[in-house]
Structure formats: structure tokens, C-alpha cells
Design an enzyme around this catalytic site. Structure first.
Site, short mmCIF file in Angstrom:
data_model
loop_
_atom_site.label_atom_id
_atom_site.label_comp_id
_atom_site.label_asym_id
_atom_site.label_seq_id
_atom_site.Cartn_x
_atom_site.Cartn_y
_atom_site.Cartn_z
N HIS A 191 5.86 2.08 -0.86
CA HIS A 191 5.97 2.42 -2.27
C HIS A 191 6.46 1.22 -3.09
O HIS A 191 6.89 1.41 -4.22
CB HIS A 191 6.94 3.59 -2.46
CG HIS A 191 6.40 4.89 -1.93
ND1 HIS A 191 7.19 5.93 -1.53
CD2 HIS A 191 5.13 5.31 -1.74
CE1 HIS A 191 6.45 6.94 -1.12
NE2 HIS A 191 5.19 6.59 -1.24
N HIS A 192 6.41 0.02 -2.51
CA HIS A 192 6.94 -1.12 -3.29
C HIS A 192 6.09 -1.38 -4.52
O HIS A 192 6.54 -1.99 -5.48
CB HIS A 192 7.04 -2.39 -2.41
CG HIS A 192 5.71 -3.01 -2.10
ND1 HIS A 192 4.82 -2.45 -1.22
CD2 HIS A 192 5.12 -4.13 -2.57
CE1 HIS A 192 3.74 -3.21 -1.16
NE2 HIS A 192 3.89 -4.23 -1.96
N ARG A 193 4.85 -0.93 -4.47
CA ARG A 193 3.99 -0.96 -5.65
C ARG A 193 3.25 0.37 -5.72
O ARG A 193 2.86 0.91 -4.69
CB ARG A 193 2.97 -2.08 -5.56
CG ARG A 193 3.60 -3.44 -5.74
CD ARG A 193 2.60 -4.40 -6.29
NE ARG A 193 3.23 -5.70 -6.46
CZ ARG A 193 2.85 -6.58 -7.36
NH1 ARG A 193 1.86 -6.32 -8.17
NH2 ARG A 193 3.46 -7.74 -7.47
N LYS B 265 -2.77 2.96 -2.06
CA LYS B 265 -4.23 2.93 -2.03
C LYS B 265 -4.72 2.85 -0.60
O LYS B 265 -4.15 2.09 0.21
CB LYS B 265 -4.69 1.69 -2.80
CG LYS B 265 -6.15 1.51 -2.95
CD LYS B 265 -6.62 1.95 -4.34
CE LYS B 265 -8.10 2.06 -4.47
NZ LYS B 265 -8.69 3.15 -3.66
N LYS C 253 -2.85 -5.87 3.55
CA LYS C 253 -4.13 -6.31 2.99
C LYS C 253 -4.03 -6.48 1.47
O LYS C 253 -4.43 -7.49 0.91
CB LYS C 253 -5.15 -5.23 3.34
CG LYS C 253 -6.57 -5.60 3.12
CD LYS C 253 -7.47 -4.44 3.53
CE LYS C 253 -7.34 -4.02 4.98
NZ LYS C 253 -8.29 -3.00 5.39
N ASP D 266 -3.67 -10.06 -3.35
CA ASP D 266 -3.10 -9.86 -4.69
C ASP D 266 -3.69 -8.67 -5.43
O ASP D 266 -4.05 -8.76 -6.61
CB ASP D 266 -3.27 -11.14 -5.55
CG ASP D 266 -2.46 -12.30 -5.00
OD1 ASP D 266 -1.36 -12.04 -4.46
OD2 ASP D 266 -2.93 -13.44 -5.08
N LYS E 282 -3.34 5.71 3.64
CA LYS E 282 -4.57 6.08 4.35
C LYS E 282 -4.61 7.59 4.52
O LYS E 282 -3.55 8.23 4.62
CB LYS E 282 -4.61 5.42 5.74
CG LYS E 282 -6.01 5.24 6.26
CD LYS E 282 -6.66 4.03 5.62
CE LYS E 282 -8.06 3.81 6.06
NZ LYS E 282 -8.58 2.53 5.56
N SER F 167 -12.40 -1.90 -5.19
CA SER F 167 -11.79 -0.62 -5.59
C SER F 167 -10.78 -0.86 -6.71
O SER F 167 -10.67 -0.06 -7.64
CB SER F 167 -11.07 0.02 -4.41
OG SER F 167 -11.95 0.80 -3.65
P1 NAD Z 1 -19.14 4.12 8.80
O1 NAD Z 1 -18.82 5.51 9.18
O2 NAD Z 1 -20.00 3.90 7.61
O3 NAD Z 1 -19.81 3.31 10.02
C1 NAD Z 1 -19.27 3.16 11.29
C2 NAD Z 1 -20.43 3.04 12.28
O4 NAD Z 1 -19.91 2.69 13.57
C3 NAD Z 1 -21.22 4.33 12.44
O5 NAD Z 1 -22.59 4.07 12.22
C4 NAD Z 1 -20.93 4.76 13.88
O6 NAD Z 1 -22.02 5.42 14.47
C5 NAD Z 1 -20.65 3.42 14.55
N1 NAD Z 1 -19.85 3.54 15.77
C6 NAD Z 1 -18.75 4.29 16.01
N2 NAD Z 1 -18.29 4.10 17.25
C7 NAD Z 1 -19.12 3.21 17.84
C8 NAD Z 1 -19.18 2.61 19.13
N3 NAD Z 1 -18.28 2.90 20.07
N4 NAD Z 1 -20.17 1.71 19.38
C9 NAD Z 1 -21.08 1.39 18.44
N5 NAD Z 1 -21.08 1.95 17.19
C10 NAD Z 1 -20.12 2.83 16.89
O7 NAD Z 1 -17.72 3.42 8.63
P2 NAD Z 1 -17.38 2.12 7.78
O8 NAD Z 1 -16.96 2.56 6.42
O9 NAD Z 1 -18.45 1.12 7.93
O10 NAD Z 1 -16.05 1.64 8.53
C11 NAD Z 1 -16.11 0.89 9.73
C12 NAD Z 1 -14.77 0.19 9.92
O11 NAD Z 1 -14.48 -0.65 8.79
C13 NAD Z 1 -13.57 1.10 10.08
O12 NAD Z 1 -12.63 0.50 10.94
C14 NAD Z 1 -12.99 1.15 8.66
O13 NAD Z 1 -11.62 1.48 8.65
C15 NAD Z 1 -13.22 -0.30 8.24
N6 NAD Z 1 -13.23 -0.51 6.79
C16 NAD Z 1 -14.08 0.17 5.99
C17 NAD Z 1 -14.08 -0.09 4.62
C18 NAD Z 1 -15.05 0.57 3.66
O14 NAD Z 1 -15.09 0.17 2.48
N7 NAD Z 1 -15.86 1.51 4.09
C19 NAD Z 1 -13.17 -1.02 4.08
C20 NAD Z 1 -12.32 -1.72 4.95
C21 NAD Z 1 -12.36 -1.45 6.30
#
Ligand code: NAD
Length: 476
Positions: free
Chosen positions: A66-68, A72, A96, A101, A108, A367
Site C-alpha cells: 500500500h505504499h502507493r 494494481k 515491477k 516508475d 493480484k 495499463s
Molecule cells: P494466456 O492465458 O493468454 O496464455 C498462456 C498460454 O500458455 C496458453 O495458450 C496456454 O495454453 C499455454 N500454456 C499453459 N501451460 C503450458 C505448458 N505447460 N506448456 C506450453 N504451453 C502452456 O496468458 P498470458 O496473459 O499470455 O500470460 C502468460 C504469462 O505472462 C503469465 O505468467 C502471466 O502472469 C504473465 N503476464 C501476463 C501479462 C498480460 O498482460 N497478459 C502481463 C505480464 C505478465
């Protein structure tokens, strides 16, 4: 000391990285403890009627810091969701945001469901009910806590969240800023869907722009011509691959998805846009022309390549398979794909890890732009685009008059283009990713005792968060 072979939980792994980096700062112990813990954990169960039966759904929202405010972080739909995972992901969000910044604390959310098992109407019901539960406890709001998409969710779910919130907060003028990653037609921003993948591309490109750093791992500078293997062809993996390919000239030689792993049989590599189209039609990446399927899906990790991009989930490269990695760079597009103990094995092998808290920060950066757009109630570029274009046209016609050289129509359009929302978003994202990498690199090069880029990124983030606490007067 933990045993070198004991598997740590995701949150323990994040905290182990935290502790390693904290030793390189002069932040007092009490303040480090305050930064490390999760400030609020909300765990809830609720019933949803699916068909003729009620199902009890388990869900979480964790506000790490909660520092900011607002806090998100994305909302994940997965049958693997658990309290430890959501806490780890929320903590990563705090670090992150500080690193790039973006003035938010980390949070989450997670709903323990397998989205593939529900139809669209059922998913809408679950999402709306989850939003109501967040509202009841003040765990959502433009100034409190602002969710976004993550694994298993997309702009569709964000639109349902916004609509549910607005229904309960009728007349609240900033209601649309309660969630980001919305469809553009529903107060979203252009460029958000691609943002995380685009940020991954900018991050890899920036690392490879330093000739001596590339040479240290036996590579020429620049992303062009580098071979890439991607695990997970969802939002982050697909945009990381297609943008690296289309704009950077990288060659994707392998892709791993739930149904298996394919490798390219030609030097041209795998065209990601075509592969996505193929998967949408056939329901699988297997059999894509110009590829062969590996016997074991998990062998994606051992494909020889320049850049390995885990873009699926956490804990994919562990002490069990780290020794098999034959890449020069691991680009952590997913959150926590490499455990902290596996990272030590990889670093010893001379493999560079571009850490998640930096590399996938493009999503939260855009975002942030969306949240600002919602609070200002105006599209970026609306005020200045035409003014800018008219000024450029005036300047160009003066140059034409003075030089007697008439510029062609196509070139004129290019030279007098005023910035649209998408241009500004991409420019802001690129600037953020380039500057953040340079800050991390500067710390890494200056402090010789820092082992890797992740620790340098942590040091950078921790110094910024502790600075905030001190400015708030909480830790004088
Ligand atoms: P998503 O659901 O759109 O896609 C994930 C894909 O990975 C799916 O197609 C799924 O079938 C596949 N998958 C899952 N387990 C697997 C395995 N064992 N082997 C091969 N493929 C596998 O999710 P996303 O939004 O792309 O998020 C992916 C990662 O990125 C997560 O760790 C998430 O926290 C991180 N992330 C996402 C965002 C965002 O804006 N969506 C931002 C930052 C970080």
C-alpha cells in the site's frame, strides 16, 4: 539456509531473490520486512449456479503493498490458482511497478477455475460475482485497487468487471478507471492487448543493443537473425514472437503449447501469425507446415537457440531441467518461469536471464496509460494531433518555397503525421522499457558484487519503494 535440492514455493522463490538483492542495499531491516510482506490478503468462496447445480468457487485478491495507491495487478483464471501463487504474483507487481516508475502498489487476483470448462455465459456469471465480492470488501476501485488481464483472462472479462462495478457505483465519474485492459470501445486504450509482448521485444532488443554484453555470451549485437523458442502461445507469447519477428527480424524456430512442441524444419522459421491462424482453425499447433513435433512436450526447454522465451506460467525451469537449457538468453515473458535455484544453475552456465519483473512490465505500463486516459476522460492525441499536423505542413511548405524542391504526396503524409493514441502509447512504452533496462544495467555494472540482472532489478525497485516509505514519513 534452504537445501539446494528442496523445491521452494513460488512466493518463497520470489522472497529468496528479494533477500539476495536486499543484501546489496542499505535499507534498514524493519523497512525491508515491511516491503516484503503482503499488506492485505482476501480469500473468498462464493456459489455460482452452473446448469442445474451450484458450484462453490474459490477466489483471491492480494494487495501486496500500500505504499502507493491504487494497487494494481491482473486477474488469473486457472485451476492451479492458490494463495501462495497470488501472493507471489502480487509481490512481483510491486517491484515491477517501482522499476518502471508506474505509481502503483502491487496486487493480484485469482479465481480457481479452468476457464475451458465453462461457456461464455457461465464465465460472465463467475466474473461478475467475483467483482461483487471485491466490491463488498473495497478491493476494487479507481483509487483503491485496479485489476487487469492475466493468464486465462482478456479484455472480455475486463469489460464485465467494469460493467459490474459501474452498476454498483452508478454516477461515479471515474468508474471506468476501476479496471484496465478493457476493449477499446469500452474505455480501453489502443495498444494494451499487445503491450506485454511488445515490451518483451523492446527489452530483448535493448539488452542486445550493447555490443560488449552480446559479445560476452557469444552473440553479435542486435535481435535480427537471432533464433527464438517460445513456450505458451497466449497473449504474451504470441505478441512477443510476432513483434520480434516482424519488427526485429528474429527467427522463431520452436513453439511449445499444451498439445505439444514443434520445431521448424526450414531456416525461415515459424511464422507466428500464420501459426495462430492455423491453431484457431485446427485447435492445435501440431502438424503446422514446415515443422516437426518433438516426442516429449517438455523438451522445448532443451532446444538449442539464442533466446528462450517462457511465456506460459511460473516454475517451468527448475532445478530438475535447468541443466538441459541450451539457450544464450532466457527472456522471462511469464511471471516466475525460472525458480530462484534454477536461475543460479543457469547463471553459472553463463546464460543471461532477462528478469520477469522488468521484461513483462509492458502490460502494466500501458495499463497505467489507460488508467490516466480514463481519469482524464479523453483520448491521447485528441488535443494536439491536428495542431501538430498543421505546424508540420506549414514548416514543410516553407522548406519547399525556400528550396524550390517539392516533396511527394507519400513522403508529405509521412512527414506531417501527427501522433495518434497508438503512436503515443508505443512511444511511451518503448521509452519506459529502454530507460528501465538502462537503469538496471547501470546498477549491475557499477556494483560488481551483484550476481545477475534480476538482483540489479530488485535493488533498483527496493530503493525506489523504500524512498517512497521514507517520503511518506512512515520510516523516518
Ligand atoms: P494466456 O492465458 O493468454 O496464455 C498462456 C498460454 O500458455 C496458453 O495458450 C496456454 O495454453 C499455454 N500454456 C499453459 N501451460 C503450458 C505448458 N505447460 N506448456 C506450453 N504451453 C502452456 O496468458 P498470458 O496473459 O499470455 O500470460 C502468460 C504469462 O505472462 C503469465 O505468467 C502471466 O502472469 C504473465 N503476464 C501476463 C501479462 C498480460 O498482460 N497478459 C502481463 C505480464 C505478465
Amino acid at each position: 539456509m534452504t537445501s539446494p535440492t528442496k523445491h521452494l514455493s513460488f512466493f518463497e522463490s520470489v522472497n529468496r531473490n528479494f533477500d539476495k538483492a536486499a543484501a546489496h542495499t542499505s535499507i534498514p531491516k524493519g523497512l525491508l520486512e515491511q516491503i516484503k510482506v503482503c499488506n492485505a490478503v482476501y480469500e473468498v468462496t462464493f456459489p455460482v449456479k452452473i446448469g442445474n447445480q451450484y458450484q462453490v468457487i474459490e477466489a483471491f485478491r492480494v494487495q501486496h503493498s500500500h505504499h502507493r495507491l491504487p494497487t494494481k495487478g491482473g486477474i488469473r483464471f486457472s485451476h492451479l490458482v492458490n494463495r501462495d501463487e497470488v501472493m507471489a504474483l502480487a509481490a512481483l507487481m510491486s517491484y515491477k511497478c517501482a522499476l518502471v516508475d508506474v505509481p502503483f502498489g502491487g496486487a493480484k487476483g485469482g479465481v480457481k477455475i479452468s476457464p475451458r470448462k465453462y461457456n461464455e455465459r457461465q464465465l460472465e456469471k463467475i466474473t461478475r460475482r467475483y467483482t461483487t465480492e471485491l466490491l463488498r470488501k473495497n478491493f476494487i476501485g479507481p483509487g483503491l485497487d485496479v485489476p487487469a488481464p492475466d493468464y486465462g483472462t482478456s479484455s472480455r472479462e475486463m469489460a464485465w468487471i467494469q460493467d459490474t462495478y459501474s452498476t454498483f457505483k452508478h454516477g461515479e465519474i471515474d468508474a471506468s478507471a476501476c479496471v484496465t485492459g478493457k476493449p477499446v470501445a469500452q474505455s480501453g486504450i489502443r495498444g494494451r492487448t499487445e503491450a506485454t509482448g511488445r515490451g518483451v521485444y523492446y527489452g530483448i532488443r535493448q539488452f542486445l543493443s550493447y555490443k560488449e554484453d552480446a559479445a560476452a555470451i557469444g552473440l553479435e549485437p542486435g535481435i535480427g537473425g537471432k533464433t527464438m523458442v517460445i513456450q505458451g502461445l497466449g497473449n504474451v507469447g504470441s505478441y512477443s514472437g510476432s513483434i520480434s519477428q516482424d519488427e526485429g527480424g528474429a527467427i522463431v524456430i520452436g513453439v511449445s503449447e499444451m498439445e505439444g512442441t514443434i520445431v521448424s524444419t526450414s531456416a525461415k522459421g515459424i511464422n507466428i501469425d500464420k501459426l495462430i491462424k492455423y491453431r484457431n482453425e485446427k485447435g492445435s499447433i501440431l502438424g503446422f507446415p514446415g515443422t516437426k513435433t518433438l516426442g516429449v512436450r517438455e523438451d522445448w526447454v532443451a532446444i538449442e537457440c539464442d533466446i528462450l522465451v517462457p511465456a506460459a506460467l511460473e516454475n517451468q525451469i527448475t532445478i530438475s531441467n535447468a541443466k538441459r537449457v541450451r539457450a544464450k538468453i532466457i527472456a522471462e515473458a511469464a511471471n516466475g518461469p525460472v525458480t530462484s535455484k534454477a536461475a543460479e544453475i543457469l547463471t553459472k552456465k553463463g546464460i543471461v536471464i532477462l528478469p520477469d519483473m522488468y521484461l513483462n512490465a509492458g502490460g502494466v505500463t500501458v495499463s497505467y496509460f489507460e488508467w490516466l486516459k480514463n481519469l482524464s476522460h479523453m483520448r491521447f492525441g485528441r488535443m494536439e494531433k491536428r495542431f501538430q499536423e498543421q505546424s508540420l505542413r506549414n514548416m514543410l511548405s516553407t522548406v519547399e518555397r525556400l528550396t524550390g524542391h517539392i516533396v511527394g504526396d507519400k513522403e508529405k503524409d509521412l512527414l506531417t503525421h501527427g501522433a495518434d493514441e497508438i503512436d503515443l502509447v508505443r512511444s511511451g512504452l518503448e521509452d519506459t522499457m529502454v530507460n528501465a533496462y538502462d537503469e538496471i544495467r547501470e546498477i549491475f555494472k557499477r556494483k560488481k558484487s551483484i550476481e545477475d540482472l534480476r538482483s540489479a532489478a530488485f535493488v533498483c525497485a527496493l530503493n525506489k519503494i523504500s524512498g517512497d516509505y521514507i517520503r511518506l514519513g512512515i520510516f523516518p
